[in-house]
Write an enzyme that holds these catalytic residues in place. Structure first.
Site, PDB file in Angstrom:
ATOM      1  N   ASP A  89      27.205 -37.736 -35.535  1.00 20.95           N
ATOM      2  CA  ASP A  89      26.591 -37.619 -36.855  1.00 20.95           C
ATOM      3  C   ASP A  89      27.691 -37.318 -37.864  1.00 20.95           C
ATOM      4  O   ASP A  89      28.805 -36.965 -37.499  1.00 20.95           O
ATOM      5  CB  ASP A  89      25.483 -36.573 -36.866  1.00 20.95           C
ATOM      6  CG  ASP A  89      25.960 -35.198 -36.443  1.00 20.95           C
ATOM      7  OD1 ASP A  89      27.182 -34.976 -36.418  1.00 20.95           O
ATOM      8  OD2 ASP A  89      25.121 -34.340 -36.134  1.00 20.95           O
ATOM      9  N   ASP A 264      17.648 -38.853 -30.810  1.00 19.94           N
ATOM     10  CA  ASP A 264      18.430 -37.714 -30.311  1.00 19.94           C
ATOM     11  C   ASP A 264      17.710 -36.438 -30.678  1.00 19.94           C
ATOM     12  O   ASP A 264      16.970 -36.399 -31.670  1.00 19.94           O
ATOM     13  CB  ASP A 264      19.834 -37.689 -30.928  1.00 19.94           C
ATOM     14  CG  ASP A 264      19.820 -37.055 -32.317  1.00 19.94           C
ATOM     15  OD1 ASP A 264      20.134 -35.847 -32.429  1.00 19.94           O
ATOM     16  OD2 ASP A 264      19.459 -37.739 -33.293  1.00 19.94           O
TER      17      ASP A 264
END
Length: 376
Positions: A89, A264
């Protein structure tokens, strides 16, 4: 990265992501390895649960151990000895989570290092540079994760700035010569018209995949479902779709039904450490005293190391004694549960029996099947 779409069932999609480091069958769930480790697990143990790709955290790895130590090893794969693909991320969500100790400007985000209090600045360009050094197979653009609730005007300003940051992320990613994948992140809160603008802007810039951000931040489930139903049909069919930070098993099922390819969440690992274990017919809270003398396996249908070798009574005992092994065995099971769920969804899509699978899933957990209401 190449995305191959094999078949569909309704809006659900069965495919695969092809990387130099391996193939990821989709729909896929990515365990979260925030600090370069899926908590308590060796890379081999994570792989044994069926995981083919994991998530790393740009923000935390930048603060500790830092880019220079990472580069001494090569990249994040070498540092943590994970052989498969890694998605990182961008740091946007972590900055969002800092709340009052950060200040967002057009240039980027000023904040205090939560470890030592130092003043730090993070912007789209720096995020791309960090992720380049991490060797991320999938890089995420730097965006602002719009909080919930947010009024329309704030959500509009936030989304428009995220679009400008998306272009800056794309430009810096390209100038670095990064040959890996870059994903855009759709924002716009719960407002369909703002999501439309975000989708069009990102598709015009052009990315290797598209994530739906700004969900699972406190909004009602109905809003999450509505936004997914609205957004997914607008996305390019030949690009993967990623629902960030989601979620509970039911959320994975509902995301797949609406066309999502990737997920996720820290839930399976965090809940495992708190004795909250996912099983075929719901949840086992292993700290409950009723499991003290229960000699049955945690889940008779599960093929994980924990379920093949240990009783609920043993897991209860380990938890009561605060033994590290308890958290590890629980984590192995929860991660395997998530991977078994994804494998079941993939098979159901292949066979054209997804809604039958969904009906059985909810029947076993005693819940009603949420409707898909959009006409898109």
């Amino acid at each position: 990265m190449k995305f191959e779409l094999d078949t569909t069932d309704g809006r659900a999609r069965r495919g695969r992501l092809v990387f130099e480091r391996g193939v990821v069958e989709t729909p896929a769930f990515m365990p979260v390895g925030t600090y370069g480790t899926v908590k308590g697990m060796t890379p081999e143990e994570v792989q044994d649960t069926g995981a083919q790709i994991i998530l790393g955290n740009t923000f935390h790895l930048w603060l500790r151990p830092g880019q220079e130590i990472m580069k001494l090893h090569g990249d994040l794969h070498d540092f943590m000895q994970w052989k498969g693909p890694i998605l990182t991320d961008s740091g946007g969500f972590q900055v969002f989570s800092l709340g009052d100790i950060r200040k967002i400007t057009e240039k980027g985000v000023h904040f205090r290092n939560p470890i030592n209090g130092d003043a730090i600045f993070l912007d789209p360009e720096k995020s791309m540079e960090i992720q380049y050094d991490l060797g991320s197979d999938i890089v995420m653009i730097f965006d602002e994760c719009t909080p919930y609730p947010a009024d329309w005007d704030y959500a509009k300003r936030s989304m428009e700035m995220s679009l400008r940051w998306a272009q800056r992320s794309r430009d810096r990613f390209d100038s670095l010569g990064n040959k890996n994948a870059l994903f855009g992140i759709i924002q716009g809160s719960v407002y369909e018209d703002l999501r439309d603008v975000s989708v069009k802007g990102l598709v015009d810039i052009g990315f290797d995949g598209y994530a739906v951000g700004g969900l699972a931040v406190g909004e009602p489930k109905e809003d999450m479902h509505r936004i997914l139903e609205h957004v997914c049909p607008q996305l390019p069919q030949d690009k993967p779709r990623y629902l960030m930070g989601v979620g509970k098993p039911q959320d994975l099922v509902e995301g797949v039904r609406r066309g999502v390819d990737m997920f996720d969440c820290v839930m399976p690992t965090r809940n495992a450490r708190n004795g909250h274990l996912f099983v075929s017919d719901g949840v086992v809270k292993i700290r409950n005293a009723k499991y003290k003398d229960d000699i049955s396996p945690l889940d008779a249908e599960c093929d994980c190391y924990t379920c093949r070798n240990y009783s609920r009574a043993y897991l209860y005992h380990l938890d009561r004694c605060n033994e590290i092994l308890g958290a590890r065995l629980n984590t192995i099971h929860n991660l395997r549960y998530y991977q078994r769920l994804m494998a079941g969804l993939r098979q159901a899509i292949e066979e054209g029996k997804l809604e039958h699978f969904v009906s059985e899933f909810y029947q076993r957990t005693g819940a009603a099947v949420p409707p898909i209401t959009s006409d898109n």
